[in-house]
Write a protein that holds these residues in place. Structure first.
Motif: not given
Length: 198
Positions: A107, A120, A152, A154, A156, A169, A171-172, A187
């Motif tokens: 992160s 992220w 995963l 993410q 934002s 945000s 995400y996938n 997504t």
């Protein structure tokens, strides 16, 4: 019936403030020391560059509470006596990923001088590895009964306008997962607005 041992070491490294941390949580009935435990370990570093403050972290989580070959795994989240497990109103306490999960999380959080923030996350998840799920009063994994391995990602961005914080945000997720019976797949995007009352 749970005991926890925590450890954190803060240290300067070059121009950063860094830390290494560990946590071990398990049943506390074996000679007074936690056994059949869940593990967490991570390393983080923080530093400033121009008008930005950066925080990076790499973390490992294993909530498979049971020794290898143990016929009674899930001692924290699927406990034989405490039917709700280590949860409150079907929400996991402690490990975000509920029972029997192994996860790696990379992160980054980046803070601007004006209060804006970019964040992220990249998560490699091996959810509910034993594929079991005991439903009871407030029981059962928030992620359901299926064992799923997935990636995963993410990201934002948040801005601050007076007393408001507005976050967007995206995400996938590689394979579909379930969170409290809601499917998360492919997504998606999100929007949140917070108001700070002064």
């Amino acid at each position: 019936q749970l005991g926890t041992v925590d450890f954190r070491l803060n240290f300067p490294l070059l121009q950063t403030q860094s830390a290494f941390y560990m946590q071990y949580t398990g049943e506390d009935e074996s000679n007074g020391f936690p056994s059949r435990g869940m593990d967490l370990a991570g390393i983080e570093t923080a530093f400033a560059s121009r008008d930005l403050f950066h925080l990076f972290a790499l973390e490992y989580v294993d909530s498979m509470s049971g020794a290898h070959g143990d016929s009674r795994p899930n001692t924290a989240y699927e406990h034989s006596t405490y039917q709700s497990g280590y949860r409150y109103r079907s929400r996991p306490i402690g490990a975000t990923f509920d029972n029997d999960t192994r996860a790696w999380i990379l992160s980054g959080d980046h803070y601007f001088a004006d209060g804006d923030q970019i964040s992220w996350r990249v998560l490699q998840l091996d959810l509910n590895r034993d594929g079991s799920n005991r439903a009871g009063v407030w029981g059962g994994s928030a992620f359901g009964a299926d064992a799923v391995e997935t990636l995963l990602i993410q990201a934002s961005y948040a801005i601050v306008i007076k007393n408001f914080k507005i976050s967007t945000s995206v995400y996938n997720v590689e394979k579909e997962i379930f969170w409290n019976n809601e499917k998360i797949d492919g997504t998606g995007v999100g929007l949140a607005v917070e108001y700070k009352y002064q």
